[in-house]
Design a protein around this motif. Structure first.
Motif, mmCIF file in Angstrom:
data_model
loop_
_atom_site.group_PDB
_atom_site.id
_atom_site.type_symbol
_atom_site.label_atom_id
_atom_site.label_comp_id
_atom_site.label_asym_id
_atom_site.label_seq_id
_atom_site.Cartn_x
_atom_site.Cartn_y
_atom_site.Cartn_z
ATOM 1 N N GLY A 30 22.548 -21.173 -16.891
ATOM 2 C CA GLY A 30 21.405 -20.406 -16.386
ATOM 3 C C GLY A 30 20.488 -19.897 -17.481
ATOM 4 O O GLY A 30 19.603 -19.075 -17.242
ATOM 5 N N PHE A 31 20.689 -20.379 -18.701
ATOM 6 C CA PHE A 31 19.941 -19.898 -19.861
ATOM 7 C C PHE A 31 18.431 -19.918 -19.600
ATOM 8 O O PHE A 31 17.895 -20.853 -19.023
ATOM 9 C CB PHE A 31 20.267 -20.771 -21.076
ATOM 10 N N GLY A 32 17.775 -18.839 -20.003
ATOM 11 C CA GLY A 32 16.329 -18.752 -19.828
ATOM 12 C C GLY A 32 15.780 -17.591 -20.628
ATOM 13 O O GLY A 32 16.324 -17.228 -21.668
ATOM 14 N N ARG A 33 14.717 -16.991 -20.107
ATOM 15 C CA ARG A 33 14.109 -15.830 -20.752
ATOM 16 C C ARG A 33 14.093 -14.685 -19.751
ATOM 17 O O ARG A 33 13.774 -14.878 -18.586
ATOM 18 C CB ARG A 33 12.701 -16.152 -21.217
ATOM 19 N N ALA A 34 14.429 -13.503 -20.244
ATOM 20 C CA ALA A 34 14.425 -12.304 -19.411
ATOM 21 C C ALA A 34 14.453 -11.096 -20.336
ATOM 22 O O ALA A 34 14.741 -11.227 -21.534
ATOM 23 C CB ALA A 34 15.637 -12.278 -18.486
ATOM 24 N N GLU A 35 14.176 -9.957 -19.764
ATOM 25 C CA GLU A 35 14.327 -8.748 -20.579
ATOM 26 C C GLU A 35 15.818 -8.569 -20.884
ATOM 27 O O GLU A 35 16.673 -8.973 -20.094
ATOM 28 C CB GLU A 35 13.713 -7.537 -19.894
ATOM 29 N N PRO A 36 16.146 -7.997 -22.042
ATOM 30 C CA PRO A 36 17.555 -7.898 -22.442
ATOM 31 C C PRO A 36 18.397 -7.058 -21.487
ATOM 32 O O PRO A 36 19.611 -7.223 -21.438
ATOM 33 C CB PRO A 36 17.503 -7.278 -23.839
#
Length: 173
Positions: free
Chosen positions: A73-79
């Motif tokens: 599910g790797f992606g970009r999101a706030e930590p």
């Protein structure tokens, strides 16, 4: 992945649960609305690379080395997404492992460990503790909802206790 995406998904789950379990209708709606209000006035941290399903089971330890697995599910999101999920899952495991008459002590220990973990994390990378708490609330609500959607009634009481404790302790009431 955004906070709004996750909150909207939980709203859909809450709505779907009301069909087979009418007594649950609206049970999570007020909490999700309150979480949304606080999130709207609490700025998100900039998106970073994110595991998006980061739980203790995805952490491998060998001596003094640490590794991570399961990046589908790797992606970009706030930590806050990864941190909130990791902390919620860790707290969930600790509280469920405690005998019912020791859960209050387990909750206090969890609070101390979460605070210590976040302080140490912030020494390496800035993160909004408030946003982490909001993501943690979403993860804890998900755990409660999974008691019904994944048929885990034995987990309902400790999960509710943990969610209620978190909601009170971070001022979401």
């Amino acid at each position: 992945m955004t906070f709004e995406d996750e909150r909207a998904e939980l709203e859909r789950v809450v709505g779907r649960l009301a069909v087979p379990l009418p007594e649950t209708e609206g049970a999570g709606t007020a909490l999700l609305a309150r979480i949304g209000e606080v999130a709207d006035r609490t700025p998100a941290d900039p998106p970073r690379p994110s595991h998006t399903s980061f739980r203790p089971a995805q952490v491998l330890l060998h001596g003094d080395r640490v590794g991570f697995i399961d990046f589908d599910g790797f992606g970009r999101a706030e930590p806050g997404l990864d941190l909130g999920l990791f902390l919620a899952t860790t707290a969930n495991v600790a509280v469920r492992a405690a005998p019912a008459d020791r859960r209050a002590a387990a909750l206090a220990t969890v609070d101390e460990l979460v605070a210590r973990f976040l302080r140490r994390y912030q020494e390496e990378a800035p993160v909004s503790v408030e946003r982490v708490a909001l993501w943690q609330a979403l993860a804890l609500l998900t755990a409660v909802l999974h008691c019904w959607t994944k048929v885990r009634p034995d987990r309902l009481e400790p999960n509710l206790q943990l969610l209620e404790h978190h909601v009170r302790s971070v001022g979401l009431t």
